[in-house]
Design a protein around this motif. Structure first.
Motif, PDB file in Angstrom:
ATOM      1  N   ASN A 158     -35.317  71.841  34.197  1.00 30.17           N
ATOM      2  CA  ASN A 158     -34.701  71.012  35.232  1.00 30.17           C
ATOM      3  C   ASN A 158     -34.566  69.572  34.756  1.00 30.17           C
ATOM      4  N   ARG A 159     -35.686  68.910  34.559  1.00 27.61           N
ATOM      5  CA  ARG A 159     -35.671  67.538  34.042  1.00 27.61           C
ATOM      6  C   ARG A 159     -36.280  67.448  32.651  1.00 27.61           C
ATOM      7  N   VAL A 160     -37.064  68.434  32.294  1.00 30.03           N
ATOM      8  CA  VAL A 160     -37.582  68.559  30.933  1.00 30.03           C
ATOM      9  C   VAL A 160     -36.861  69.756  30.324  1.00 30.03           C
ATOM     10  N   ILE A 161     -35.964  69.476  29.397  1.00 30.32           N
ATOM     11  CA  ILE A 161     -34.998  70.484  28.969  1.00 30.32           C
ATOM     12  C   ILE A 161     -34.953  70.638  27.451  1.00 30.32           C
ATOM     13  N   THR A 162     -34.227  71.655  27.005  1.00 32.28           N
ATOM     14  CA  THR A 162     -33.904  71.834  25.588  1.00 32.28           C
ATOM     15  C   THR A 162     -32.394  71.705  25.427  1.00 32.28           C
ATOM     16  N   SER A 163     -31.926  71.947  24.220  1.00 33.82           N
ATOM     17  CA  SER A 163     -30.482  71.864  23.965  1.00 33.82           C
ATOM     18  C   SER A 163     -29.702  72.846  24.834  1.00 33.82           C
ATOM     19  N   THR A 164     -30.310  73.968  25.169  1.00 34.15           N
ATOM     20  CA  THR A 164     -29.614  74.975  25.986  1.00 34.15           C
ATOM     21  C   THR A 164     -29.174  74.393  27.322  1.00 34.15           C
ATOM     22  N   GLU A 165     -30.097  73.734  28.020  1.00 30.72           N
ATOM     23  CA  GLU A 165     -29.766  73.151  29.320  1.00 30.72           C
ATOM     24  C   GLU A 165     -28.913  71.893  29.172  1.00 30.72           C
ATOM     25  N   ALA A 166     -29.120  71.137  28.094  1.00 34.21           N
ATOM     26  CA  ALA A 166     -28.381  69.886  27.900  1.00 34.21           C
ATOM     27  C   ALA A 166     -26.883  70.125  27.801  1.00 34.21           C
ATOM     28  N   TYR A 266     -33.603  62.649  32.189  1.00 29.23           N
ATOM     29  CA  TYR A 266     -33.986  63.872  31.487  1.00 29.23           C
ATOM     30  C   TYR A 266     -34.865  63.547  30.287  1.00 29.23           C
ATOM     31  N   CYS A 267     -35.732  64.495  29.947  1.00 29.07           N
ATOM     32  CA  CYS A 267     -36.435  64.489  28.664  1.00 29.07           C
ATOM     33  C   CYS A 267     -35.966  65.729  27.909  1.00 29.07           C
ATOM     34  N   LEU A 268     -35.333  65.513  26.774  1.00 29.41           N
ATOM     35  CA  LEU A 268     -34.812  66.606  25.960  1.00 29.41           C
ATOM     36  C   LEU A 268     -35.771  66.879  24.800  1.00 29.41           C
TER      37      LEU A 268
END
Length: 467
Positions: A158-166, A266-268
């Protein structure tokens, strides 16, 4: 159902292996866990990220450069939903192309999770319909990798994401913290920085792109700073909290000091990827893993079970789509009785920021560590007529050649279209060309590739013509 070859995973390594095997007359099947072929690269990696990189670069050029070119634009803005829509269309077209290639080459496709249940048997838990049990003389494990998400970073999608969500953020964030100064973090950081997001990159090492040549790291960081990206080198993240509408990231210097917090939309997490070997039944088939979870293979990419091969991100080496493709072809040809070859030193590495970074061969740091006597030639893009015409003045080309034989040992580029330019260096190094050979080749004027010629001239003895 009996096959000559079954491939588990349909990313670039897997689907290319399937095509080559079919071309060689092997009855082939491919198993894909998701309902779309192409793996990470086509669906949530290489292709969608490049689509967004291109879109954001167009916007950035319009915002920063068009006026100087004499182009007037009013009411310039970002339509993020349209940008995501176009990205999804590019992905759909590319995935559709792979589906067509499977049909064209008569490769059977099974959508479901494949688990090896014995030396020559795989059970497919089908996404739709009854489960299937398939048998084959040979197997290829090509299941790719997943982002590394340490528990302390509280990955919540949600707010802590990886490249997939980004890749599916449909509103330009105000601020984003990216943990990791490698390829994935810098590419996605570039996308959002160009669109107006305040981007903070946190990197544990003392430079970005720590595995690439040091001059490339310096040149790229200098360029990215101009787009507004903040870099926190030699820093570590100690805590991440994902809230409903924001993320809070606590970091501190590696050598101590007061921790401080950055609050962002966000934190990616972009600290690397791990081999994906979950629930594949590798142990039942006699396939061994190393201490990093990678499938152990020999020089022919055979696992500890001689009829089972593994390629791509699940084995040692760089996690690159084109490396996986080469390995897929290699294994298919090996199974068919041929004797193919891969030179891993000549697999190029590319970062699709702008300027782009591209490299092949050994870095200057590696040559120094190995005690190899070498010569280095550099040429800056700002001295190139073509780069001045396009206003792409950042970066340089560096050619490293052997001090005695003049053989090209490494080529490192930061600049416009270097992702395409690096192929020339790969071709020359494949035939063990010298810097003199590259310098004597006629390069069309004005082109970006003249920078490579000039750097080769510099490596042969300070003979660059335009500096």
């Amino acid at each position: 159902m009996q096959y000559d070859l079954i491939i588990i995973g349909s990313g670039p390594g897997g689907y290319v292996a399937a095509i080559r095997a079919a071309q060689l007359g092997l009855k082939t099947a491919i198993i894909e866990r998701y309902n779309a072929l192409g793996g990470t690269c086509l669906n949530v990696g290489c292709i969608p990220s490049k689509a967004l990189l291109d879109s954001s670069e167009h916007y950035h050029a319009a915002h920063e450069k068009f006026a100087e070119h004499g182009i007037k634009i009013s009411n310039l803005g970002v339509d993020m939903p349209q940008m995501i829509k176009r990205k999804n269309e590019v992905v759909a077209q590319t995935v559709g192309g792979v589906q067509f290639l499977m049909k064209k080459n008569k490769v059977d496709v099974f959508y479901g999770h494949g688990t090896l249940t014995g030396p020559n048997e795989v059970k497919v838990a089908m996404n739709e319909g009854e489960d299937q049990t398939l048998t084959a003389k040979n197997f290829i494990v090509a299941t790719g990798s997943k982002p590394i998400t340490p528990a302390m970073m509280n990955y919540d999608k949600n707010r802590v994401i990886t490249s997939t969500e980004a890749l599916n953020i449909d509103k330009v964030p105000g601020r984003m913290v990216i943990v990791g100064g490698g390829v994935i973090g810098l590419e996605l950081g570039s996308v959002f920085a160009r669109l107006g997001t305040q981007v903070d990159v946190v990197e544990f090492q003392d430079r970005i792109l720590p595995t690439m040549d040091g001059d490339c790291s310096k040149e790229l960081m200098r360029a990215l700073k101009k787009t507004g990206i903040n870099f926190h080198l030699k820093h570590k993240v100690t805590d991440v909290k994902g809230l409903k509408t924001k993320a809070k990231v606590t970091l501190e210097k590696n050598d101590g000091g007061e921790p401080f917090e950055i609050e962002a939309d966000y934190c990616l997490i972009a600290i690397g990827r791990r081999p994906y070997t979950d629930n594949l039944g590798l142990d039942k088939a006699g396939v061994e893993l190393d201490d990093r979870g990678r499938v152990i293979v020999d020089d022919h990419l055979r696992t500890s079970a001689s009829h089972i091969f593994a390629i791509g991100d699940v084995v040692r080496g760089a996690m690159l789509a084109h490396k996986a493709e080469e390995e897929g072809v290699f294994v298919a040809e090996t199974i068919a009785g041929q004797q193919p070859h891969i030179d891993y030193n000549l697999i190029p590495n590319v970062v699709y920021t702008w300027p782009e970074v591209a490299a092949v061969g050994q870095t200057e740091e590696e040559l120094k560590a190995a005690g190899v006597a070498y010569k280095a030639g550099k040429f800056p893009f700002k001295a190139l007529g073509r780069a001045r015409a396009s206003m792409d003045l950042e970066g340089m080309v560096k050619v490293l050649s052997h001090a005695e034989t003049d053989e090209i040992l490494g080529v490192h580029m930061v600049g416009p279209r270097t992702a395409d330019m690096i192929a020339e260096a790969v071709a020359l190094m494949e035939f063990r060309a010298s810097a003199e050979d590259a310098a004597r080749m006629s390069h069309a004027h004005p082109t970006y590739t003249e920078a490579f010629k000039e750097a080769a001239l510099a490596a042969t003895g300070d003979r660059a013509l335009h500096v």
